[in-house]
Design a protein around this motif. Structure first.
Motif: not given
Length: 192
Positions: A110-122, A126-133, A152-159
């Motif tokens: 999933f880290d290699e394919k931004p489409i999964y994060v984009l689909a969740l954010v769009l 959920y938007k960015l809230d799911y990544i933060k939760m 440690a990775v700030n996944w919200h920042n990565e998104a």
């Protein structure tokens, strides 16, 4: 009933013979399923049902499902990790661990394919809230680093970085002054 009388009616189910060794006859009664065996069958069904339930999320014909990919894989991981630690599933632990290895292999992709994060954010809910939760934001990132996890990775920042990069790439593809979208996919080939 059948198994008990099968040996008399049909003889052994199979004969195993190796050159130089006596033939071994396996009776039908060797294949009788007892209560313990049925319990193993039910336990196996419970393990497999986790994967089947997750697969059902992707079986919708009239609704998009890509936005669920990260969440449902995490749900499967959580279910199987719990079963690994449960004594009821001890006999199946190596198989469950093998299944988790396979799930984790694809989860890391999933880290290699931004489409999964984009689909969740769009997704409108959920938007960015799911990544933060589940993964946390800047506050959780700092707490992890303070606890000694220097990786440690700030996944919200990565998104956010994924969104920004995608928007920059998209803006390079859109002709200046364009007011309508073209239906030609080749126009946006630089995004793929």
């Amino acid at each position: 009933m059948f198994v008990k009388s099968a040996d008399e009616l049909f003889g052994p189910i199979t004969t195993i013979w190796h050159p130089g060794s006596p033939a071994k006859h396996i009776p039908w009664t060797a294949f009788t399923i007892g209560p313990v065996d049925w319990e193993h069958v039910n336990t196996t069904r419970n393990i497999i049902s986790d994967a089947n339930n997750i697969q059902q999320y992707f079986s919708l014909e009239l609704q998009p499902t890509l936005w669920q990919a990260i969440m449902v894989v995490e749900e499967l991981q959580t279910a199987w990790e719990a079963k690994c630690d449960d004594l009821k599933y001890a006999l199946f632990k190596p198989a469950i661990e093998g299944g988790l290895d396979k799930v984790n292999k694809y989860y890391r992709r999933f880290d290699e394919k931004p489409i999964y994060v984009l689909a969740l954010v769009l997704h409108p809910y959920y938007k960015l809230d799911y990544i933060k939760m589940p993964w946390g934001g800047p506050k959780e990132h700092e707490l992890e680093r303070a606890a000694g996890n220097l990786n440690a990775v700030n996944w919200h920042n990565e998104a956010l970085k994924i969104i920004e990069k995608t928007m920059q790439d998209y803006s390079k593809c859109v002709p200046t002054g364009a007011t309508t979208c073209s239906s030609s996919p080749s126009q946006y080939a630089c995004l793929y």
